[in-house]
Design a protein around this motif. Structure first.
Motif, PDB file in Angstrom:
ATOM      1  N   ILE A  87       0.832  -1.206   0.000  1.00  0.00           N
ATOM      2  CA  ILE A  87       0.000   0.000   0.000  1.00  0.00           C
ATOM      3  C   ILE A  87       0.866   1.256   0.000  1.00  0.00           C
ATOM      4  O   ILE A  87       0.595   2.222  -0.721  1.00  0.00           O
ATOM      5  CB  ILE A  87      -0.951  -0.014   1.214  1.00  0.00           C
ATOM      6  CG1 ILE A  87      -1.993  -1.130   1.058  1.00  0.00           C
ATOM      7  CG2 ILE A  87      -1.640   1.336   1.388  1.00  0.00           C
ATOM      8  CD1 ILE A  87      -2.866  -1.348   2.282  1.00  0.00           C
ATOM      9  N   GLN A  88       1.914   1.245   0.792  1.00  0.00           N
ATOM     10  CA  GLN A  88       2.806   2.413   0.845  1.00  0.00           C
ATOM     11  C   GLN A  88       3.425   2.703  -0.516  1.00  0.00           C
ATOM     12  O   GLN A  88       3.552   3.868  -0.912  1.00  0.00           O
ATOM     13  CB  GLN A  88       3.902   2.171   1.886  1.00  0.00           C
ATOM     14  CG  GLN A  88       3.406   2.205   3.320  1.00  0.00           C
ATOM     15  CD  GLN A  88       4.445   1.727   4.312  1.00  0.00           C
ATOM     16  OE1 GLN A  88       5.409   1.038   3.941  1.00  0.00           O
ATOM     17  NE2 GLN A  88       4.270   2.071   5.579  1.00  0.00           N
ATOM     18  N   ALA A  89       3.810   1.655  -1.233  1.00  0.00           N
ATOM     19  CA  ALA A  89       4.419   1.854  -2.558  1.00  0.00           C
ATOM     20  C   ALA A  89       3.417   2.429  -3.545  1.00  0.00           C
ATOM     21  O   ALA A  89       3.732   3.351  -4.302  1.00  0.00           O
ATOM     22  CB  ALA A  89       4.980   0.531  -3.076  1.00  0.00           C
ATOM     23  N   VAL A  90       2.205   1.879  -3.551  1.00  0.00           N
ATOM     24  CA  VAL A  90       1.176   2.391  -4.464  1.00  0.00           C
ATOM     25  C   VAL A  90       0.889   3.857  -4.164  1.00  0.00           C
ATOM     26  O   VAL A  90       0.802   4.701  -5.064  1.00  0.00           O
ATOM     27  CB  VAL A  90      -0.110   1.544  -4.356  1.00  0.00           C
ATOM     28  CG1 VAL A  90      -1.239   2.178  -5.147  1.00  0.00           C
ATOM     29  CG2 VAL A  90       0.147   0.120  -4.858  1.00  0.00           C
ATOM     30  N   ARG A  91       0.767   4.187  -2.893  1.00  0.00           N
ATOM     31  CA  ARG A  91       0.502   5.571  -2.499  1.00  0.00           C
ATOM     32  C   ARG A  91       1.651   6.494  -2.890  1.00  0.00           C
ATOM     33  O   ARG A  91       1.425   7.622  -3.340  1.00  0.00           O
ATOM     34  CB  ARG A  91       0.295   5.643  -0.992  1.00  0.00           C
ATOM     35  CG  ARG A  91      -1.098   5.265  -0.515  1.00  0.00           C
ATOM     36  CD  ARG A  91      -1.200   5.537   0.969  1.00  0.00           C
ATOM     37  NE  ARG A  91      -2.557   5.544   1.466  1.00  0.00           N
ATOM     38  CZ  ARG A  91      -2.895   5.976   2.674  1.00  0.00           C
ATOM     39  NH1 ARG A  91      -1.973   6.447   3.487  1.00  0.00           N
ATOM     40  NH2 ARG A  91      -4.149   5.949   3.064  1.00  0.00           N
ATOM     41  N   SER A  92       2.896   6.019  -2.691  1.00  0.00           N
ATOM     42  CA  SER A  92       4.048   6.884  -2.969  1.00  0.00           C
ATOM     43  C   SER A  92       4.160   7.214  -4.454  1.00  0.00           C
ATOM     44  O   SER A  92       4.792   8.203  -4.829  1.00  0.00           O
ATOM     45  CB  SER A  92       5.338   6.218  -2.483  1.00  0.00           C
ATOM     46  OG  SER A  92       5.681   5.106  -3.290  1.00  0.00           O
ATOM     47  N   CYS A  93       3.544   6.387  -5.291  1.00  0.00           N
ATOM     48  CA  CYS A  93       3.553   6.641  -6.737  1.00  0.00           C
ATOM     49  C   CYS A  93       2.332   7.446  -7.184  1.00  0.00           C
ATOM     50  O   CYS A  93       2.067   7.577  -8.389  1.00  0.00           O
ATOM     51  CB  CYS A  93       3.626   5.325  -7.494  1.00  0.00           C
ATOM     52  SG  CYS A  93       5.189   4.465  -7.304  1.00  0.00           S
ATOM     53  N   GLY A  94       1.579   7.927  -6.209  1.00  0.00           N
ATOM     54  CA  GLY A  94       0.419   8.747  -6.537  1.00  0.00           C
ATOM     55  C   GLY A  94      -0.824   7.958  -6.862  1.00  0.00           C
ATOM     56  O   GLY A  94      -1.831   8.539  -7.306  1.00  0.00           O
ATOM     57  N   GLY A  95      -0.800   6.647  -6.643  1.00  0.00           N
ATOM     58  CA  GLY A  95      -1.958   5.815  -6.949  1.00  0.00           C
ATOM     59  C   GLY A  95      -2.846   5.594  -5.746  1.00  0.00           C
ATOM     60  O   GLY A  95      -2.528   5.993  -4.619  1.00  0.00           O
ATOM     61  N   THR A  96      -3.958   4.965  -5.974  1.00  0.00           N
ATOM     62  CA  THR A  96      -4.858   4.542  -4.896  1.00  0.00           C
ATOM     63  C   THR A  96      -4.991   3.031  -4.965  1.00  0.00           C
ATOM     64  O   THR A  96      -4.941   2.429  -6.041  1.00  0.00           O
ATOM     65  CB  THR A  96      -6.245   5.191  -5.025  1.00  0.00           C
ATOM     66  OG1 THR A  96      -6.784   4.879  -6.318  1.00  0.00           O
ATOM     67  CG2 THR A  96      -6.155   6.694  -4.863  1.00  0.00           C
ATOM     68  N   VAL A  97      -5.162   2.424  -3.827  1.00  0.00           N
ATOM     69  CA  VAL A  97      -5.270   0.965  -3.753  1.00  0.00           C
ATOM     70  C   VAL A  97      -6.670   0.537  -4.164  1.00  0.00           C
ATOM     71  O   VAL A  97      -7.661   1.026  -3.620  1.00  0.00           O
ATOM     72  CB  VAL A  97      -4.961   0.477  -2.330  1.00  0.00           C
ATOM     73  CG1 VAL A  97      -5.183  -1.033  -2.223  1.00  0.00           C
ATOM     74  CG2 VAL A  97      -3.532   0.842  -1.948  1.00  0.00           C
ATOM     75  N   ASN A  98      -6.736  -0.346  -5.140  1.00  0.00           N
ATOM     76  CA  ASN A  98      -8.024  -0.886  -5.579  1.00  0.00           C
ATOM     77  C   ASN A  98      -8.270  -2.186  -4.818  1.00  0.00           C
ATOM     78  O   ASN A  98      -7.671  -3.221  -5.114  1.00  0.00           O
ATOM     79  CB  ASN A  98      -8.003  -1.139  -7.086  1.00  0.00           C
ATOM     80  CG  ASN A  98      -9.391  -1.447  -7.620  1.00  0.00           C
ATOM     81  OD1 ASN A  98     -10.251  -1.941  -6.890  1.00  0.00           O
ATOM     82  ND2 ASN A  98      -9.616  -1.167  -8.893  1.00  0.00           N
ATOM     83  N   TRP A  99      -9.155  -2.131  -3.836  1.00  0.00           N
ATOM     84  CA  TRP A  99      -9.341  -3.276  -2.945  1.00  0.00           C
ATOM     85  C   TRP A  99     -10.012  -4.469  -3.619  1.00  0.00           C
ATOM     86  O   TRP A  99     -10.026  -5.568  -3.053  1.00  0.00           O
ATOM     87  CB  TRP A  99     -10.106  -2.842  -1.701  1.00  0.00           C
ATOM     88  CG  TRP A  99      -9.167  -2.212  -0.715  1.00  0.00           C
ATOM     89  CD1 TRP A  99      -8.733  -0.924  -0.700  1.00  0.00           C
ATOM     90  CD2 TRP A  99      -8.509  -2.871   0.368  1.00  0.00           C
ATOM     91  NE1 TRP A  99      -7.832  -0.727   0.316  1.00  0.00           N
ATOM     92  CE2 TRP A  99      -7.688  -1.905   0.996  1.00  0.00           C
ATOM     93  CE3 TRP A  99      -8.522  -4.170   0.874  1.00  0.00           C
ATOM     94  CZ2 TRP A  99      -6.893  -2.202   2.102  1.00  0.00           C
ATOM     95  CZ3 TRP A  99      -7.739  -4.474   1.980  1.00  0.00           C
ATOM     96  CH2 TRP A  99      -6.940  -3.496   2.581  1.00  0.00           C
ATOM     97  N   LYS A 100     -10.524  -4.296  -4.818  1.00  0.00           N
ATOM     98  CA  LYS A 100     -11.062  -5.480  -5.508  1.00  0.00           C
ATOM     99  C   LYS A 100      -9.933  -6.405  -5.950  1.00  0.00           C
ATOM    100  O   LYS A 100     -10.176  -7.575  -6.282  1.00  0.00           O
ATOM    101  CB  LYS A 100     -11.923  -5.064  -6.701  1.00  0.00           C
ATOM    102  CG  LYS A 100     -11.165  -4.524  -7.906  1.00  0.00           C
ATOM    103  CD  LYS A 100     -12.124  -4.193  -9.031  1.00  0.00           C
ATOM    104  CE  LYS A 100     -11.389  -3.652 -10.251  1.00  0.00           C
ATOM    105  NZ  LYS A 100     -12.316  -3.335 -11.356  1.00  0.00           N
TER     106      LYS A 100
END
Length: 357
Positions: free
Chosen positions: A223-236
């Motif tokens: 999650i931290q990596a996805v966020r650091s790249c400006g993305g949002t986590v898709n929980w599906k």
């Protein structure tokens, strides 16, 4: 001279060192010793075929020269991989290893506690995969205990652990840099999907504040990596596993396929889960890595021989085992300082389950 007749004095003479130096190497008390000296002693031991006289040692010191390794079971390959590494390191330190299964229920653990006293190992390293219960019979030991765990020991025991969040963060960033625009995670803690959490925001908050558990910490790094790249986590694309095994990975991948929308890449909580996921993807006509890239964690031997060979995080299992054995030997030898936490290094091993750079 044969191995049974060789003495420590013979080894010392061969290596050109003192009797005490050889004894320190054999017993693992060599942290401050020059690497060249240690290597010279170990070479002399190998050349002469020196073997520790365990009966004499036990009579003289009250020790057996045996280290116990306790595991809950062998339902995934990492346990066997670790047992091999622990045994290699312990033998190099002059110790034998006995492995015992302590099980997952109270009765099995009571039985383990009783049998471990009969074995009378000098100390036990316990591979512990759940929050610490200090009242557990596992910890009713007359000898030192070191935990090999991703859970806190509540400052009661030395703990050897892996850099779970850092390594998962590195793997996720690497996948994002290899043409993966959407990434899923297989092996999230099952309790995240219980009624305790009302929505994805609450789930994410719980993971980002987690401090223990390899599934939670590896998902945290993801999650931290996805966020650091400006993305949002898709929980599906975040899938739980009841058991972190090949069967669990296969079932999770099947559920993901049934939803009809696959991510570009999957980070799996361990290699067994990743191999199970690859098998199901392949049976469903989904190509790895062309359609979905897959990365594991643990670098178990099976991963190198999966189809395709598995890209994975290597947590330096030999270093991991060395830290566990050496920490236990120090406690056996009377170290009474405050408990320590030892963390292994890691590196990403690129194989063919991911796209080339």
């Amino acid at each position: 001279m044969t191995g049974n007749n060789v003495t420590i004095k013979d080894v010392a003479r061969e290596a050109g060192v003192s009797f005490k130096t050889v004894s320190n190497v054999i017993n693992g008390n060599d942290d401050q010793m020059r690497a060249e000296t240690k290597d010279r002693v170990k070479d002399a031991i190998d050349r002469l075929g020196y073997r520790v006289n365990r009966s004499a040692r036990a009579l003289k010191t009250g020790r057996t020269g045996i280290i116990g390794l306790g595991v809950s079971d062998f339902d995934q390959p990492f346990e066997g991989h670790l047992a091999n590494a622990i045994t290699r390191v312990a033998r190099a330190r002059g110790y034998a290893v006995i492995v015992s299964i302590y099980g997952k229920d109270a009765a099995s653990r009571e039985e383990f506690a009783a049998s471990s006293r009969r074995i009378n190992a000098d100390g036990w390293a316990l591979l512990y995969e759940e929050p610490l219960d200090v009242d557990s019979p596992l910890f009713r030991q007359d000898h030192p205990v070191v935990l090999i765990s991703d859970y806190s020991a509540q400052n009661r025991y030395d703990v050897v652990t892996m850099p779970n969040a850092d390594a998962a963060r590195t793997a996720t960033m690497w996948l994002l840099g290899h043409d993966a625009k959407t990434i899923g995670f297989i092996g999230a803690p099952s309790e995240l999907f219980s009624d305790r959490y009302a929505n994805d925001s609450e789930r994410e908050s719980a993971i980002l504040t987690a401090v223990e558990g390899n599934a939670a910490l590896r998902l945290q790094g993801f999650i931290q990596a996805v966020r650091s790249c400006g993305g949002t986590v898709n929980w599906k694309y975040i899938m739980p596993c009841d058991r972190m095994t090949g069967l669990g990975g296969s079932a999770a991948a099947f559920d993901l396929i049934q939803r009809g929308d696959l991510p570009d890449a999957l980070l799996c909580v361990n290699d067994a889960v990743a191999i199970g996921a690859i098998s199901t993807l392949d049976k469903s006509g989904i190509r790895v890595p062309q359609d979905v890239q897959v990365c594991g964690f643990d670098n178990i031997p099976d991963g190198e021989f999966s189809t395709p060979p598995l890209t994975t995080i290597d947590p330096h299992i030999d270093e991991y085992a060395t830290m566990a054995v050496d920490a236990l030997i120090k406690r056996i030898n009377g170290q009474d300082s405050a408990p320590n936490v030892y963390t292994s290094g890691f590196q990403l091993l690129e194989r063919r389950s991911t796209l080339p750079a």
